[in-house]
Design a protein around this motif. Structure first.
Motif, PDB file in Angstrom:
ATOM      1  N   GLN A  26     -10.662  -3.870  -3.946  1.00 54.85           N
ATOM      2  CA  GLN A  26     -10.966  -3.522  -5.327  1.00 54.85           C
ATOM      3  C   GLN A  26      -9.965  -2.504  -5.834  1.00 54.85           C
ATOM      4  O   GLN A  26      -9.433  -1.694  -5.085  1.00 54.85           O
ATOM      5  CB  GLN A  26     -12.385  -2.975  -5.449  1.00 54.85           C
ATOM      6  N   ASN A  27      -9.720  -2.564  -7.126  1.00 57.68           N
ATOM      7  CA  ASN A  27      -8.772  -1.671  -7.762  1.00 57.68           C
ATOM      8  C   ASN A  27      -9.096  -0.216  -7.418  1.00 57.68           C
ATOM      9  O   ASN A  27     -10.232   0.231  -7.566  1.00 57.68           O
ATOM     10  CB  ASN A  27      -8.851  -1.883  -9.279  1.00 57.68           C
ATOM     11  N   SER A  28      -8.085   0.536  -7.012  1.00 51.83           N
ATOM     12  CA  SER A  28      -8.311   1.922  -6.600  1.00 51.83           C
ATOM     13  C   SER A  28      -8.616   2.836  -7.766  1.00 51.83           C
ATOM     14  O   SER A  28      -8.882   4.020  -7.574  1.00 51.83           O
ATOM     15  CB  SER A  28      -7.071   2.446  -5.858  1.00 51.83           C
ATOM     16  N   VAL A  29      -8.615   2.290  -9.002  1.00 51.51           N
ATOM     17  CA  VAL A  29      -9.014   3.106 -10.147  1.00 51.51           C
ATOM     18  C   VAL A  29     -10.422   3.667  -9.956  1.00 51.51           C
ATOM     19  O   VAL A  29     -10.761   4.734 -10.479  1.00 51.51           O
ATOM     20  CB  VAL A  29      -8.936   2.268 -11.446  1.00 51.51           C
ATOM     21  N   ARG A  30     -11.245   2.972  -9.179  1.00 52.96           N
ATOM     22  CA  ARG A  30     -12.605   3.436  -8.957  1.00 52.96           C
ATOM     23  C   ARG A  30     -12.641   4.817  -8.312  1.00 52.96           C
ATOM     24  O   ARG A  30     -13.585   5.575  -8.532  1.00 52.96           O
ATOM     25  CB  ARG A  30     -13.381   2.431  -8.095  1.00 52.96           C
ATOM     26  N   ARG A  63      -1.013   2.219 -10.075  1.00 55.31           N
ATOM     27  CA  ARG A  63      -0.557   1.083  -9.270  1.00 55.31           C
ATOM     28  C   ARG A  63       0.513   1.526  -8.275  1.00 55.31           C
ATOM     29  O   ARG A  63       0.499   1.126  -7.110  1.00 55.31           O
ATOM     30  CB  ARG A  63       0.007  -0.015 -10.179  1.00 55.31           C
ATOM     31  N   ALA A  64       1.449   2.341  -8.746  1.00 56.11           N
ATOM     32  CA  ALA A  64       2.513   2.816  -7.861  1.00 56.11           C
ATOM     33  C   ALA A  64       1.948   3.680  -6.744  1.00 56.11           C
ATOM     34  O   ALA A  64       2.386   3.597  -5.587  1.00 56.11           O
ATOM     35  CB  ALA A  64       3.551   3.606  -8.660  1.00 56.11           C
ATOM     36  N   ALA A  65       0.966   4.513  -7.066  1.00 55.95           N
ATOM     37  CA  ALA A  65       0.339   5.374  -6.057  1.00 55.95           C
ATOM     38  C   ALA A  65      -0.388   4.535  -5.016  1.00 55.95           C
ATOM     39  O   ALA A  65      -0.285   4.783  -3.801  1.00 55.95           O
ATOM     40  CB  ALA A  65      -0.631   6.343  -6.727  1.00 55.95           C
ATOM     41  N   THR A  66      -1.134   3.533  -5.474  1.00 58.79           N
ATOM     42  CA  THR A  66      -1.862   2.659  -4.553  1.00 58.79           C
ATOM     43  C   THR A  66      -0.911   1.933  -3.621  1.00 58.79           C
ATOM     44  O   THR A  66      -1.127   1.859  -2.400  1.00 58.79           O
ATOM     45  CB  THR A  66      -2.698   1.640  -5.344  1.00 58.79           C
ATOM     46  N   ALA A  67       0.170   1.406  -4.191  1.00 59.33           N
ATOM     47  CA  ALA A  67       1.151   0.672  -3.383  1.00 59.33           C
ATOM     48  C   ALA A  67       1.826   1.582  -2.368  1.00 59.33           C
ATOM     49  O   ALA A  67       2.056   1.188  -1.214  1.00 59.33           O
ATOM     50  CB  ALA A  67       2.186   0.021  -4.297  1.00 59.33           C
ATOM     51  N   SER A  68       2.145   2.820  -2.764  1.00 57.61           N
ATOM     52  CA  SER A  68       2.850   3.725  -1.848  1.00 57.61           C
ATOM     53  C   SER A  68       1.955   4.131  -0.685  1.00 57.61           C
ATOM     54  O   SER A  68       2.414   4.255   0.455  1.00 57.61           O
ATOM     55  CB  SER A  68       3.347   4.965  -2.591  1.00 57.61           C
ATOM     56  N   ILE A  69       0.653   4.334  -0.945  1.00 58.00           N
ATOM     57  CA  ILE A  69      -0.272   4.687   0.136  1.00 58.00           C
ATOM     58  C   ILE A  69      -0.466   3.506   1.084  1.00 58.00           C
ATOM     59  O   ILE A  69      -0.421   3.657   2.320  1.00 58.00           O
ATOM     60  CB  ILE A  69      -1.621   5.154  -0.446  1.00 58.00           C
ATOM     61  N   LYS A  70      -0.679   2.324   0.539  1.00 57.27           N
ATOM     62  CA  LYS A  70      -0.896   1.150   1.390  1.00 57.27           C
ATOM     63  C   LYS A  70       0.330   0.837   2.236  1.00 57.27           C
ATOM     64  O   LYS A  70       0.222   0.437   3.397  1.00 57.27           O
ATOM     65  CB  LYS A  70      -1.266  -0.056   0.536  1.00 57.27           C
ATOM     66  N   ALA A  71       1.522   1.011   1.666  1.00 54.03           N
ATOM     67  CA  ALA A  71       2.746   0.636   2.368  1.00 54.03           C
ATOM     68  C   ALA A  71       3.145   1.634   3.439  1.00 54.03           C
ATOM     69  O   ALA A  71       3.801   1.259   4.414  1.00 54.03           O
ATOM     70  CB  ALA A  71       3.883   0.477   1.363  1.00 54.03           C
ATOM     71  N   ASN A  72       2.742   2.893   3.302  1.00 56.27           N
ATOM     72  CA  ASN A  72       3.239   3.930   4.210  1.00 56.27           C
ATOM     73  C   ASN A  72       2.204   4.502   5.165  1.00 56.27           C
ATOM     74  O   ASN A  72       2.569   5.166   6.131  1.00 56.27           O
ATOM     75  CB  ASN A  72       3.841   5.081   3.387  1.00 56.27           C
ATOM     76  N   THR A  73       0.916   4.254   4.917  1.00 63.78           N
ATOM     77  CA  THR A  73      -0.112   4.803   5.804  1.00 63.78           C
ATOM     78  C   THR A  73      -0.098   4.084   7.147  1.00 63.78           C
ATOM     79  O   THR A  73      -0.130   2.848   7.194  1.00 63.78           O
ATOM     80  CB  THR A  73      -1.505   4.665   5.168  1.00 63.78           C
ATOM     81  N   PRO A  74      -0.042   4.799   8.258  1.00 58.91           N
ATOM     82  CA  PRO A  74      -0.044   4.161   9.578  1.00 58.91           C
ATOM     83  C   PRO A  74      -1.298   3.311   9.802  1.00 58.91           C
ATOM     84  O   PRO A  74      -2.358   3.583   9.238  1.00 58.91           O
ATOM     85  CB  PRO A  74      -0.007   5.360  10.544  1.00 58.91           C
ATOM     86  N   ASP A  75      -1.178   2.278  10.604  1.00 63.35           N
ATOM     87  CA  ASP A  75      -2.312   1.405  10.915  1.00 63.35           C
ATOM     88  C   ASP A  75      -3.467   2.216  11.495  1.00 63.35           C
ATOM     89  O   ASP A  75      -3.265   3.077  12.357  1.00 63.35           O
ATOM     90  CB  ASP A  75      -1.895   0.323  11.905  1.00 63.35           C
ATOM     91  N   GLY A  76      -4.666   1.905  11.034  1.00 64.47           N
ATOM     92  CA  GLY A  76      -5.850   2.581  11.532  1.00 64.47           C
ATOM     93  C   GLY A  76      -6.113   3.926  10.897  1.00 64.47           C
ATOM     94  O   GLY A  76      -7.137   4.550  11.174  1.00 64.47           O
ATOM     95  N   ALA A  77      -5.204   4.390  10.038  1.00 65.02           N
ATOM     96  CA  ALA A  77      -5.365   5.690   9.378  1.00 65.02           C
ATOM     97  C   ALA A  77      -5.732   5.487   7.909  1.00 65.02           C
ATOM     98  O   ALA A  77      -5.688   4.374   7.385  1.00 65.02           O
ATOM     99  CB  ALA A  77      -4.095   6.515   9.495  1.00 65.02           C
ATOM    100  N   GLN A  78      -6.086   6.546   7.259  1.00 61.44           N
ATOM    101  CA  GLN A  78      -6.370   6.549   5.835  1.00 61.44           C
ATOM    102  C   GLN A  78      -5.334   7.407   5.121  1.00 61.44           C
ATOM    103  O   GLN A  78      -4.695   8.276   5.725  1.00 61.44           O
ATOM    104  CB  GLN A  78      -7.771   7.104   5.559  1.00 61.44           C
ATOM    105  N   GLY A  79      -5.171   7.129   3.839  1.00 65.65           N
ATOM    106  CA  GLY A  79      -4.251   7.910   3.035  1.00 65.65           C
ATOM    107  C   GLY A  79      -4.874   8.269   1.710  1.00 65.65           C
ATOM    108  O   GLY A  79      -5.771   7.570   1.212  1.00 65.65           O
TER     109      GLY A  79
END
Length: 469
Positions: A26-30, A63-79
């Protein structure tokens, strides 16, 4: 809808007939709306009227913030990411990698250790106490109340300047600075810049052992970006009814100057160097950036907070169960996520050079030895034969005041700071030498000893002679 008269009271709906589109994510705007919309309860009177709400959120930046977190957060971690404009308007807010999977808002609710990004407050307190980026300090092993901090490199490099110590996040120097200015002063500085969580003042606090919220840390750095003026995050611009009646309009709160201009310029100098040549090099975006990395023990948390062209952004990464994330450091994934987002966030803004020109106050620019030690002719002193010499009755050597001080029985009559040109106090009768706690005579008085050694007031040597050992 029935209660508000939007549909007829006799209308019924069969839930099984409603076809919902399934969504993998779901959109991270929530994350943003979960933080901002509850504030309406405080901003508006209770109403059942339909309303229209304008927020500070920039959809493109989100959108840019969501993409940057998803692309750079290590597997199994949260950002998580918080980005705000120079006035505190929240432009983007990401509380996790997937809102559907977990709607816990790590940007506004999670309490995590910020690591060395907390050194912002240590160095702010040091700069306010009189240090400058060019002052020399010593990276050496130190123990404070049984605590012996170590550098991440495991080495000590000796004498360096304050700028280098900050850029390379040297723990032993931060520990010495915190011990010198006082851990309560560091805590007070953090509170002043908007940290709302509990702050413990044990020595390890200088390395970021207190838990904080990412939005608070971002707010603190935004205040530095605003040249030391207070910043209050907000997300709602205005609220209107469906008929256009204005119910709420955001007004800029009264700001306050948190630190003097020269302190804000000094810390910006240090933050810029940390990105240009220090631990935050991965945050470079082709224009001036100032920021600080943070990494906690066993790589449990990675932090990067910084600003450029009026936009301040904080990034945190880690696991919800607070276990180790292999290879996670503030200067790796968080700094890369910061850079990926900021390239978009500032693309339409003019390049801004930082103001790091320190306009120091006079007491730092020209240390006044006469104020510290008084005029030698104003002293009573003992000559080589043990005779008491009254002020102004003999030639007194001026080239070595420290050598003279320990031959004088009485401390100086310090001139008034506002009028140091006034004549001395004149002759006074000799007094009995002061005695210490053990009853033995002292060569000089306690007041003068404290003044000469710097033991009174700030408990530091004069700025021109300062060095941490």
């Amino acid at each position: 809808m029935k209660e508000q008269g939007r549909i007829s009271p006799d209308v019924t709906v069969d839930p099984s007939a409603v076809r919902l589109k399934e969504e993998a994510g779901q959109n991270s705007v929530r994350y943003f709306t979960d933080w901002a919309l509850p504030q309406l309860d405080m901003l508006l009177p209770e109403t059942f009227e339909p309303i229209e709400v304008w927020t500070t959120l920039d959809v493109g930046m989100q959108r840019a913030a969501t993409a940057s977190i998803k692309a750079n957060t290590p597997d199994g971690a949260q950002g998580a990411l918080v980005s705000m404009d120079r006035d505190g308007a929240v432009l983007a807010l990401v509380g996790g990698t997937d809102y559907v999977q977990t709607n816990y808002n790590r940007a506004t609710d999670a309490l995590r250790q910020p690591g060395s990004s907390w050194k912002l407050f240590v160095y702010l307190a040091a700069l306010e106490a009189g240090y400058t980026p060019d002052d020399r300090v010593v990276d050496t092993a130190v123990t404070i109340d049984g605590w012996s901090p170590r550098n991440s490199s495991g080495r000590n490099v000796g004498e360096i300047d304050l700028r280098t110590a900050f850029a390379y996040s040297i723990n032993t120097v931060a520990a010495q600075l915190g011990n010198e200015v006082g851990f309560t002063s560091v805590a007070s500085m953090a509170r002043r810049f908007g940290i709302t969580t509990e702050i413990n003042t044990y020595p390890a606090m200088v390395l970021g052992s207190n838990e904080v919220r990412l939005i608070d840390m971002t707010r603190a750095f935004a205040a530095v970006s605003a040249r030391g003026e207070s910043v209050e995050p907000y997300g709602i611009l205005k609220v209107e009814t469906a008929d256009g009646e204005l119910l709420y309009q955001h007004e800029k709160p009264r700001s306050s100057q948190l630190v003097p201009d020269y302190v804000a310029a000094g810390i910006t100098d240090l933050l810029q160097t940390a990105v240009a040549t220090g631990t935050g090099r991965a945050a470079q975006i082709g224009r001036p950036v100032a920021g600080k990395t943070g990494t906690t023990s066993s790589n449990k948390d990675g932090y990067f907070v910084g600003f450029s062209s009026g936009v301040t952004t904080g990034v945190w990464m880690g696991r919800d169960d607070n276990t180790r994330v292999g290879g996670l450091q503030g200067g790796t994934a968080p700094a890369r996520a910061f850079a990926a987002y900021m390239r978009y966030a500032v693309k339409d803004r003019p390049v801004e050079e930082f103001d790091t020109d320190l306009q120091l106050p006079e007491w730092q620019l020209e240390p006044d030895d006469e104020y510290m030690f008084g005029d030698p002719e104003d002293y009573y002193f003992i000559d080589e034969q043990g005779n008491l010499i009254e002020p102004g009755t003999a030639d007194t050597p001026r080239n070595d005041p420290f050598a003279q001080d320990f031959d004088r029985t009485l401390g100086p009559e310090r001139p008034s700071p506002s009028n140091t040109s006034q004549p001395g106090p004149g002759p006074r009768p000799p007094q009995q030498p002061p005695r210490g706690a053990d009853g033995a005579p002292q060569a000089i008085g306690d007041d003068f000893l404290e003044e000469a050694t710097g033991a009174s007031g700030s408990n530091r040597s004069p700025p021109a002679q300062r060095q941490i050992n």
